[in-house]
Motif scaffolding. Structure first.
Motif: not given
Length: 457
Positions: A371, A333-334, A336
């Motif tokens: 995200t 999973t991304e 951030r």
């Protein structure tokens, strides 16, 4: 987001075969050995005070005997000179009447006695015969001096007004009375607080883990606070141990049951492919149990670890960037980051906090859609570290026990979102060791936010 379910039947609980209840000795305010020790201590102090008060006077008189004697002689020199001058000019009757009137109005007795009626030691009698002033009853101020052949004047001791004697004694021993009163008040107050603490400890030892020592005015210095910290930690340890025993017994039933079933199937089949399939399943169950034991040992180690950590000041932005590099290799999973201003320092134990963050991100990865966002800040003297996801979130009221070991909200026990319910329990332990806590909120992305806060150092 979510941990594993803890839907245990009562039959899964481990119940001790026999409970032994200890009955402690009842505490009484008076008659306790501790009170006796305090009383004996302060009686010794009182005696010491009295000895010092009287002893100081005796020591002073012995050290300055000559000076005091000389001063006393000078005080009575005028009386001796007056009597010596009057004696040749007065008859014995006139002199006796004069001395009687003088003694009736004065606190200093004066009388004239024949030398041969004196009952003094040979040394003092020789001194008197030589005309020397004699003070034989030191420190009693009785003065003898020759005023004529075979006649001696005796002066003293200095008298006091009878009504002033009690008042003089009261002033003399007032410090002693004040000391005794304060000592009794202080000892009784301390004894009361000690008995309260002793009763609290006895109640706690009987299994009433919610009882706490009184604080505030009734606190016994830092002892009450230390006892309460210990009681809170022991309560958590006892409850954790109980939950772990019950949960482990429950969690092991499933893989053991599968292993037994697969062994029976292997024994009943001659198909090599099926036998290999069952063996792979057994291997997977053993790996499953091994992973659970590893997580359990990690949790137990943190639970029993010394709560006082050696914290380091860490640049949180640089630290999160490094953590991101590690985490992207573990999940797809991304990730951030929501970074604070450069140079913001947070006090933490880096290795434990890395474990905490990895568990939070791993938990979020099971439920997020696209995200995961990691952020940190300092607000209201609190360090804050959070992990957001855009998954389904956690229904209100369902996360109360989420940080307890072997607790899962996913009752389906789906292995994709499963686990053993120890990941977030370890997170809570690490937060507690930083004197902080972890809580669940709604994230800005519609999912759940796992927020860890601990005080600024």
């Amino acid at each position: 987001m979510i941990k594993d379910d803890n839907s245990m039947q009562s039959s899964d609980s481990v119940t001790p075969s026999k409970t032994v209840k200890l009955v402690p000795t009842q505490s009484h305010f008076f008659g306790k050995p501790l009170l006796k020790q305090f009383i004996s201590m302060y009686l010794a102090l009182i005696v010491l005070f009295f000895v010092c008060t009287e002893g100081n006077e005796m020591l002073f008189n012995s050290l300055y005997h000559e000076e005091i004697l000389e001063d006393q002689i000078h005080d009575y020199e005028s009386v001796v000179g007056l009597i010596k001058a009057l004696y040749p000019t007065q008859t014995r009757e006139q002199l006796d009447m004069l001395l009687e009137r003088l003694n009736a109005t004065s606190n200093l007795p004066v009388k004239v006695v024949p030398f041969d009626q004196l009952t003094l030691s040979e040394k003092y009698l020789n001194d008197i015969e030589q005309g020397l002033p004699v003070w034989p009853f030191f420190p009693l101020d009785v003065h003898f001096q020759l005023i004529a052949p075979n006649m001696v004047v005796e002066i003293g001791p200095m008298g006091e007004i009878e009504t002033a004697t009690p008042l003089s004694m009261a002033f003399k021993y007032f410090p002693l009375f004040a000391f005794v009163g304060f000592a009794i008040f202080w000892v009784l107050g301390l004894q009361y607080r000690l008995v309260k603490l002793e009763r609290t400890a006895n109640t706690f030892s009987q299994g009433e883990f919610n009882v706490r020592a009184p604080e505030g005015m009734l606190a016994l210095g830092n002892l009450s606070k230390t006892f309460n910290v210990m009681a809170e930690r022991l309560k958590r340890l006892f409850e954790s141990q109980k939950n772990l025993i019950n949960a482990v017994s429950h969690e092991l039933r499933s893989p053991i049951g599968r292993l037994r079933f697969q062994l029976e199937m292997i024994a009943d089949t001659s198909d090599e492919n099926l036998r290999n399939l069952y063996l792979l399943g057994m291997n997977a169950d053993i790996d499953d149990m091994d992973q659970m034991v590893h997580e359990l040992l990690s949790y137990t180690k943190l639970e029993n670890a010394e709560p006082l950590l050696k914290l380091e000041k860490v640049d949180i932005s640089n630290w999160l960037l490094k953590q991101q590099d590690y985490l992207v290799t573990e999940i797809n999973t991304e990730i951030r980051l929501s970074l604070p201003t450069k140079g913001v320092l947070m006090a933490m134990e880096p290795q434990l906090m890395s474990r905490l963050l990895r568990n939070l991100v791993s938990n979020a990865d099971k439920y997020t859609k696209t995200t995961i966002v990691i952020g940190a800040s300092i607000d209201n003297l609190q360090y804050k570290l959070w992990v957001d996801d855009d998954g389904p979130g956690i229904p209100e009221g369902h996360g109360v026990h989420l940080f307890e070991p072997f607790t899962r909200l996913d009752v389906s026990r789906n292995k994709e979102t499963g686990g053993y319910g120890l990941g977030l329990a370890i997170v809570a332990q690490i937060a507690r060791q930083h004197s902080g806590k972890v809580s669940i909120h709604r994230s800005d992305y519609g999912g759940a936010r796992m927020l860890v806060t601990w005080p600024v150092v």
